[in-house]
Scaffold this motif. Structure first.
Motif, PDB file in Angstrom:
ATOM      1  N   THR A  61       8.578  -1.805   5.761  1.00  0.00           N
ATOM      2  CA  THR A  61       8.442  -0.742   4.771  1.00  0.00           C
ATOM      3  C   THR A  61       7.404  -1.124   3.731  1.00  0.00           C
ATOM      4  OG1 THR A  61      10.785  -0.216   5.065  1.00  0.00           O
ATOM      5  CG2 THR A  61       9.683   0.702   3.112  1.00  0.00           C
ATOM      6  N   LYS A  70       1.929   1.515  -1.185  1.00  0.00           N
ATOM      7  CA  LYS A  70       1.962   2.957  -0.924  1.00  0.00           C
ATOM      8  C   LYS A  70       0.910   3.684  -1.755  1.00  0.00           C
ATOM      9  CE  LYS A  70       5.076   6.957  -1.009  1.00  0.00           C
ATOM     10  NZ  LYS A  70       4.175   7.810  -1.815  1.00  0.00           N
ATOM     11  N   TYR A 124       1.601   3.665   8.690  1.00  0.00           N
ATOM     12  CA  TYR A 124       1.769   4.603   7.569  1.00  0.00           C
ATOM     13  C   TYR A 124       0.674   5.667   7.601  1.00  0.00           C
ATOM     14  CZ  TYR A 124       2.395   6.235   2.746  1.00  0.00           C
ATOM     15  OH  TYR A 124       2.612   7.008   1.629  1.00  0.00           O
ATOM     16  N   ARG A 159       0.529   9.947   8.580  1.00  0.00           N
ATOM     17  CA  ARG A 159       0.070  10.983   7.645  1.00  0.00           C
ATOM     18  C   ARG A 159      -1.214  11.655   8.119  1.00  0.00           C
ATOM     19  NH1 ARG A 159       3.628   8.173   5.851  1.00  0.00           N
ATOM     20  NH2 ARG A 159       4.930   8.603   4.001  1.00  0.00           N
ATOM     21  N   THR A 207       1.467  -2.498   9.421  1.00  0.00           N
ATOM     22  CA  THR A 207       2.319  -1.604   8.639  1.00  0.00           C
ATOM     23  C   THR A 207       1.487  -0.487   8.012  1.00  0.00           C
ATOM     24  OG1 THR A 207       3.751  -3.495   8.128  1.00  0.00           O
ATOM     25  CG2 THR A 207       4.057  -1.509   6.819  1.00  0.00           C
TER      26      THR A 207
END
Length: 567
Positions: A131, A137, A176, A180, A172
Motif C-alpha cells: 500500500t 500517493k 497504482y 488509474r 507498487t
C-alpha cells in the motif's frame, strides 16, 4: 569610571540573557511539537508508535529547554566559559543558516509549476506492504495528473525495496498508476535505489540502457515540496536537464519532514556527488558510513571523557565499537549501545556519595576503562560483524538485544541495588552480606535488573519502528514483534543473576593485608592483595563478558520459542 566588576556583570547578564532566550525558545518549540501532534490526533491522525513518540520527544525537548534556562545565572569560568561562548556562536550562526536553508526549501517546493517534458522522474517513498503511503500517493497523483495533461510523456518510477516492504516501491507505484488509467507501456521501472542519490544515478542508467540521450531530452522530477530542492540539485549533478513539479506534503508529517530535510540537504550537498563516488559509491558497505560512524563515535566518546564517564582507554575502545555498530549496523544497533551507555553512566553518578563505601570493594569504579567497555560492548560489536556477514540470520540481532539487555540489567542492578536500605543476601547461601560483596542480590537490585532489560527491549522496538524494520530490525522472518520487550526483560534478569552466581563462586576474590577488607582488585591500600577464592583470571570484566553471552543465548532461545508459537 571603568570597573572590571561592572564589565564582568554585563557579560554575565549577556550570557544569562542568551541562556534564558535559548531556553524559552526550546521550551516553546518542544511544547508546540507535542501540541501539534495532539491536535492531529483530534483530527483523526493515526496513533501509531511514531506519532506517539513525537509527543514524548516534544516534552523531552521542553525539559532540555527548562534545564538550559535554569543555568542562566551559573558562573561560567575556564573551559565551561569557552564552551558556552562556542555554543553561543554556533547557535546564532547555525540558527541563521537553518533559517535561510529552510526558506529556500519552502520557496522551491511551492514555486514549481508543470512544464512539458519528454520524461517524468517520480521518486519513490516508503510503502506499507503493498500500500502506498500518503506522501507517495501525493507524488503519484501529481504524476497521473501530469501524464493526462501531456499524453506523450513517459515516466520513470524510481524506488527499490526497503525493510517491511513486500515489493519494490517502483512496482507498487506502477500498479497504482495503471489502476488509474495510465498505459503500462508509458512506465519505466527502476527498482534498485535506496535513497535520492541512487534515484537519480540509477534512473540515468535505466534511460541510458534504453538509448535515451539525456542531452537531447527534458525531464521533470516529481516529489514532495519539502524534498524538491535536494532532488533538483542531485538530478542536475546526475546530468539531467531538469524541472520540478511538487506535490503537497501530508500535514501531519510537515514538522518531521522539514526538520529532517535540513540535515539531509546538508549531507547530500557535501557527500552526494563526486565525494560519494570517491568514498565508495552506491551499494554495499560505504566508506562514508565508516567515516560518519567514526566522527559520531569520537564526539560521543569525547563528551564522555570530558564528563569523566570514560578513561582514555575506555574512550578509544568506545570509538572502535561505536564505529563498527554505526557503519555495519543500523540505528537500532547503534542506538541500543548509546542507550546502555548513557543510562548506565547517569546511574553511576546518581547518588554517588551513598555508594562510595561499597565501591571500595570493586575492582574498578568511576570512569570505565577499555577493558570494561570491551567486556560490555565487544560481544555486541562481534554480533554486528556477523550480521553484516550473514544478514538473513535472525539470531544475530536477537542475540545483540540479549547482550545489551544483560549488560544494562547488571549495571542497573549494581547501581540502584547498592542504594537499598536493607543488606543484600548472597545468591549462593542466602545469608546477609555487606553492600558491594560479589554475588550479593537484593529485591531492589532485582527490580532494577528487570527494569534495565525492559528498557533495552522497549528502546530496541521503538528504534525499529523509527526505521520501519520488522522483527528485530528486518533480519529473517521473525513473527515475535513486540514480544521482544518481555523477552529482553527476562534475558537481562537471568544474565544478571548469572553474573551474581559467577561473582559469588568463580570470580577472583582477594583480601587486603593492610585493612583486611575482601576486595575484587589485586591492589588495595597501595599494597598487593592475597587471593582467597576463585580463579585469578576471572576478574569483573570476564564475568561481565560471560554473563552478557548468557543474555544473548537466553534471548535466542526465547525468540525461537516465541517465533515457534507465533507460527
Amino acid at each position: 569610571m571603568f570597573s572590571w566588576r561592572n564589565t564582568f556583570m554585563v557579560r554575565q547578564n549577556r550570557r544569562a540573557a542568551f541562556l534564558a532566550i535559548a531556553g524559552w525558545v526550546i521550551i516553546a518549540a518542544g511544547l508546540f511539537h507535542s501540541l501539534y501532534y495532539i491536535w492531529g490526533f483530534t483530527r483523526g491522525w493515526e496513533r501509531d508508535a511514531w506519532n506517539l513518540l513525537q509527543v514524548l520527544a516534544g516534552l523531552v525537548m521542553a525539559g532540555i529547554g527548562y534545564w538550559i534556562f535554569r543555568w542562566r545565572y551559573r558562573k561560567w569560568t575556564g573551559k565551561a566559559l569557552i564552551l558556552l561562548r562556542l555554543s553561543q556562536t554556533a547557535v546564532v550562526a547555525g540558527g541563521l543558516a537553518c533559517a535561510v536553508l529552510l526558506a529556500a526549501i519552502w520557496i522551491t517546493g511551492r514555486t514549481q509549476e508543470p512544464v512539458k517534458s519528454d520524461y517524468l522522474l517520480i521518486l519513490g517513498a516508503r510503502v506499507k506492504g503493498e500500500t502506498v503511503t500518503l506522501s507517495l500517493k501525493s507524488r503519484l497523483d501529481r504524476g497521473v495528473e501530469y501524464m493526462n495533461r501531456y499524453p506523450e510523456a513517459k515516466a520513470v518510477l524510481s524506488g527499490g525495496q526497503g525493510p517491511g516492504e513486500e515489493m519494490t516501491e517502483a512496482e507498487t507505484m506502477r500498479r497504482y498508476m495503471v489502476g488509474r488509467g495510465i498505459a503500462e507501456n508509458r512506465l519505466i521501472l527502476e527498482q534498485y535505489s535506496t535513497d535520492t542519490y541512487e534515484n537519480m544515478w540509477f534512473s540515468k542508467e535505466v534511460l541510458n540502457e534504453q538509448g535515451v540521450d539525456l542531452n537531447a531530452v527534458s525531464v521533470t522530477v516529481i516529489t514532495n515540496d519539502f524534498h524538491m530542492l535536494r532532488a533538483k540539485m542531485l538530478a542536475k549533478r546526475a546530468g539531467f536537464k531538469v524541472t520540478g513539479y511538487s506535490s503537497r506534503t501530508p500535514e501531519f508529517t510537515v514538522p518531521k519532514a522539514y526538520t529532517r530535510e535540513l540535515a539531509a540537504f546538508v549531507k547530500s550537498y557535501i557527500f552526494d556527488g563526486r565525494a560519494r563516488e570517491a568514498l565508495g559509491g552506491t551499494g554495499g558497505t560505504k566508506l562514508m558510513g565508516w567515516l560518519l560512524g567514526l566522527a559520531g563515535s569520537i564526539l560521543v566518546a569525547a563528551a564522555a571523557y570530558w564528563k569523566k564517564s570514560l578513561s582514555l582507554s575506555g574512550a578509544i575502545a568506545a570509538v572502535g565499537i561505536g564505529t563498527v555498530l554505526y557503519a555495519l549496523g543500523s540505528l537500532p544497533w547503534f542506538g541500543l549501545m548509546i542507550g546502555f551507555f548513557v543510562s548506565s553512566s547517569a546511574l553511576t553518578k546518581w547518588k554517588r556519595h551513598k555508594k562510595e563505601q561499597a565501591e571500595h570493594k570493586y575492582e574498578k569504579s568511576g570512569r570505565r576503562d577499555g577493558g570494561q567497555v570491551a567486556a560490555n560492548g565487544g560481544l555486541g560489536a562481534l554480533l554486528c560483524l556477523l550480521a553484516a556477514w550473514q544478514p538473513d540470520m535472525w539470531i544475530w540481532p536477537a542475540a545483540f538485544i540479549g547482550v545489551m539487555a544483560a549488560v544494562t540489567a547488571d549495571t542497573w542492578a549494581t547501581e540502584i541495588g547498592g542504594l537499598s536500605k536493607q543488606l543484600p543476601r548472597s545468591i549462593l547461601t542466602g545469608r546477609k552480606v555487606s553492600t558491594g560483596t560479589s554475588g550479593a542480590v537484593s529485591g531492589l537490585g532485582w527490580a532494577a535488573s528487570l527494569a534495565g532489560g525492559l528498557f533495552i527491549g522497549a528502546l530496541g522496538m521503538v528504534l525499529a519502528v523509527f526505521v520501519s524494520a520488522p522483527g528485530p530490525w528486518g533480519a529473517g522472518e521473525g513473527a515475535y514483534g513486540w514480544a521482544v520487550i518481555p523477552a529482553a526483560m527476562i534475558a537481562g534478569w537471568i544474565a544478571s543473576n548469572a553474573d551474581s552466581l559467577l561473582g559469588a563462586s568463580l570470580q577472583a576474590l582477594y583480601r587486603c593485608p593492610a585493612c583486611g577488607l575482601e576486595v575484587e582488585g589485586r591492589r588495595h591500600c597501595s599494597r598487593n592483595t592475597v587471593l582467597i577464592r576463585g580463579w585469578r583470571w576471572m576478574n569483573n570484566d570476564a564475568v561481565n563478558l560471560i554473563s552478557s553471552a548468557v543474555g544473548g543465548g537466553v534471548m535466542i532461545l526465547l525468540v525461537y520459542v516465541i517465533d515457534t508459537i507465533g507460527k
